[in-house]
Design a protein around this motif. Structure first.
Motif, mmCIF file in Angstrom:
data_model
loop_
_atom_site.group_PDB
_atom_site.id
_atom_site.type_symbol
_atom_site.label_atom_id
_atom_site.label_comp_id
_atom_site.label_asym_id
_atom_site.label_seq_id
_atom_site.Cartn_x
_atom_site.Cartn_y
_atom_site.Cartn_z
ATOM 1 N N LYS A 116 0.806 -0.889 0.067
ATOM 2 C CA LYS A 116 -0.002 0.019 -0.156
ATOM 3 C C LYS A 116 0.859 1.163 -0.025
ATOM 4 O O LYS A 116 2.138 1.426 0.436
ATOM 5 C CB LYS A 116 -0.933 -0.036 1.243
ATOM 6 C CG LYS A 116 -0.096 0.178 2.627
ATOM 7 C CD LYS A 116 -1.105 0.355 3.761
ATOM 8 C CE LYS A 116 -0.629 0.070 5.076
ATOM 9 N NZ LYS A 116 -1.448 -0.068 6.381
ATOM 10 N N THR B 13 1.790 4.515 1.780
ATOM 11 C CA THR B 13 1.473 4.728 2.863
ATOM 12 C C THR B 13 1.507 6.536 3.058
ATOM 13 O O THR B 13 1.264 7.028 3.871
ATOM 14 C CB THR B 13 2.578 4.434 3.988
ATOM 15 O OG1 THR B 13 3.849 4.599 3.350
ATOM 16 C CG2 THR B 13 2.432 2.973 4.130
ATOM 17 N N SER B 14 2.201 7.046 1.819
ATOM 18 C CA SER B 14 2.057 8.479 1.710
ATOM 19 C C SER B 14 2.303 8.736 0.258
ATOM 20 O O SER B 14 2.307 7.750 -0.541
ATOM 21 C CB SER B 14 3.222 9.075 2.381
ATOM 22 O OG SER B 14 4.613 8.697 1.865
ATOM 23 N N GLU C 135 4.660 0.720 1.053
ATOM 24 C CA GLU C 135 5.084 -0.659 1.963
ATOM 25 C C GLU C 135 4.590 -1.628 1.581
ATOM 26 O O GLU C 135 3.437 -1.916 1.097
ATOM 27 C CB GLU C 135 4.534 0.147 3.297
ATOM 28 C CG GLU C 135 4.838 -1.150 4.269
ATOM 29 C CD GLU C 135 4.455 -0.765 5.554
ATOM 30 O OE1 GLU C 135 4.966 0.038 6.419
ATOM 31 O OE2 GLU C 135 3.201 -1.390 5.951
#
Length: 559
Positions: free
Chosen positions: A82, A84-85, A90
């Motif tokens: 996914k 994460t920012s 990640e």
């Protein structure tokens, strides 16, 4: 049509296959063909274009697989991933995965695979470090990728393209071994291991300890014997005799033979029989006069009728392309630029072609049946495809005749492949058909990046063979790559702008969809994927096993 049918029957009578001294149990062995054109000699995942088909997918695995039928990335070595920012992705790796030698697979292997290309810039994927800032491994099963400038479409593509290699083996290799070594004793994490090979075959043995057995199911064939078959007609004869279980060749005569031989299986029971896998484009050399004139190029688009090619040359086994070359798959059509196509698209209409040529000043001044350029000069264009590629050879004969019908002096030429490739990549051609990187993928960005490659060089190996130069278009393709894929509206807005420029300037003309050539025999193996049972994309080509081939091995049965 009759010629193809007679040749196929002749092949059935005369086909003989010299099998190795070892006889494998037939209901445990899958015989495949269509992706092995030279004697097996390379199993190096760092140079996958040279490696035997199956090196990536069967031996070495990727973080994800991809299902083009559902447009879904399939967690593979990665259990999940996914953003994460905006700049960080990640991945959580699966636990319990081991290499063929029993060593555990961990985040260190992923980090090593990526950083090896930073250490050795000659590695093909080293360019990733232009936008990857760093790779961190907080623990044995977590990998965090930080990007200096995220490229979302390209990253999703790489997730199922990049094979992961074992650090404990490759860290001990020299630079030459990594870049040019055959890697004959390949050790991966995959469902199969290399067992033996000879000039005409590669034999894979099932890895019964494969980690994926508990998650996806065990592949049914104990062995895969991938055969080097150098004649389409011989391959067809072998399918009919049950000596070849799956073929990824283009086999002329299949539509006729399916009416007689019930053991021949294709994706569709009727036309077009085959899935659409890639788009054949007519590249136009935009650096040559008068081909540098977009008015001439658009007129040629209207003058060509792909429908006739699909019906006659391919016997209804392929479909004509839409005006922008988008494959009819979910992952691409969700971005389809309807507005641009409606406003600037084209279709076969020789009257419009003639009108466009007249308005642009292309007229037959000397009354020899061919138009002169607006400056009054005579011109003639050639179209090239490699000699021996009979379907493309017949296609450009038709295209040349269609261009002549609107007054453009055109001829078909058939250089041998080495000359074709030299002329195509060096820009020493008028027009040429090519489809080498228009295949099915997670995003149409891959096609645009190939069609309009902005890295101009003496040899254009990575696309844009016609050397079309449009900085605005190049910027739009970069914008597309930098837009999160889940933002469909934003992506589609950019694609509409790309398509408008493309259709106005027409530096390449999409013609037809080359098929995902797939013919199977049901004499030994059954439950092949199909339109009615679409559980896997039926591909065994090099570098493509992770997009359906492995799932097909799990789904078929010999009972």
């Amino acid at each position: 049509m009759k010629r193809f049918f007679l040749l196929a029957l002749f092949a059935v009578v005369l086909t003989t296959v010299i099998f190795a001294d070892v006889v494998y149990k037939r209901d445990e062995t899958l015989y495949a063909g269509g992706g092995l054109w030279a004697p097996p000699s390379n199993w190096n995942p760092i140079t996958p274009w040279n490696a035997v088909t199956g090196t990536v997918g069967l031996i070495y695995e990727t973080l994800y697989g991809y299902d083009p039928l559902k447009d879904e990335l399939i967690p593979w070595l990665a259990e999940s991933g996914k953003w994460t920012s905006k700049n960080s992705f990640e991945i959580k790796l699966r636990k319990g995965v081991t290499w063929h030698d029993g060593m555990p697979f961990t985040s260190k292997d992923v980090k090593f695979t990526l950083e090896l290309a930073k250490k050795i810039p000659e590695i093909s994927y080293s360019y990733l470090w232009n936008w990857i800032a760093k790779v961190d491994t907080p623990d044995d099963y977590t990998v965090v990728f930080t990007f200096s400038s995220p490229r979302y479409h390209e990253w999703n593509y790489q997730l199922y393209q990049l094979p992961i290699i074992p650090e404990h083996i490759w860290s001990k290799m020299s630079k030459d071994e990594i870049l040019t070594g055959a890697n004959e004793k390949a050790i991966g994490t995959g469902p199969y291991m290399p067992e033996t090979y000879s000039d005409d075959r590669m034999v894979y043995l099932r890895n019964d300890n494969w980690w994926g057995n508990k998650i996806f199911g065990q592949p049914k064939p104990k062995r895969i014997v991938y055969l080097r078959v150098l004649s389409n007609n011989v391959a067809l004869g072998m399918i009919m005799k049950g000596e070849l279980d799956i073929s990824n060749f283009f086999l002329p005569g299949v539509p006729t033979l399916k009416k007689t031989y019930s053991d021949i299986h294709t994706w569709f029971a009727k036309e077009p029989y085959m899935l659409s896998d890639n788009t054949a484009f007519l590249f136009i050399n935009t650096t040559k006069k008068p081909l540098n004139d977009p008015n001439l190029r658009r007129a040629m688009a209207y003058a060509i009728d792909p429908n006739i090619i699909c019906r006659t040359v391919f016997e209804g086994q392929v479909l004509p392309s839409n005006p922008v070359g988008f494959l009819p798959i979910k992952g691409w059509m969700k971005y389809y630029p309807e507005n641009a196509v409606k406003q600037f698209g084209f279709k076969y209409d020789p009257k419009i072609a003639k009108d466009l040529l007249d308005k642009a000043g292309y007229k037959d001044i000397n009354k020899d049946g061919y138009r002169e350029a607006p400056d009054g000069s005579k011109f003639k264009v050639s179209i090239i495809v490699p000699f021996g590629w009979t379907d493309w050879m017949e296609s450009i004969k038709l295209i040349a005749s269609q261009l002549r019908a609107v007054g453009i002096n055109a001829e078909a030429q058939f250089p041998d492949f080495s000359k074709y490739w030299e002329d195509l990549t060096s820009g020493n051609f008028d027009m040429a058909i090519n489809n080498f990187n228009s295949q099915m993928s997670v995003s149409p960005w891959t096609m645009f990046n190939w069609l309009f490659n902005s890295n101009f060089d003496k040899y254009m190996y990575n696309g844009n063979f016609g050397r079309y130069n449009n900085p605005k278009l190049f910027d739009l393709i970069t914008q597309l790559n930098s837009t999160p894929m889940e933002d469909i509206a934003a992506n589609k807005k950019i694609v509409e702008q790309i398509a408008e420029i493309f259709l106005k300037d027409m530096p390449a003309i999409p013609l037809w969809y080359n098929g995902m050539w797939f013919q199977a025999s049901t004499q030994v193996w059954k439950n092949w994927p199909s339109e009615k049972n679409p559980y896997a994309y039926p591909v065994t080509w090099g570098g493509r096993w992770q997009t359906g081939g492995v799932l097909m091995l799990i789904g078929i049965t010999s009972k």
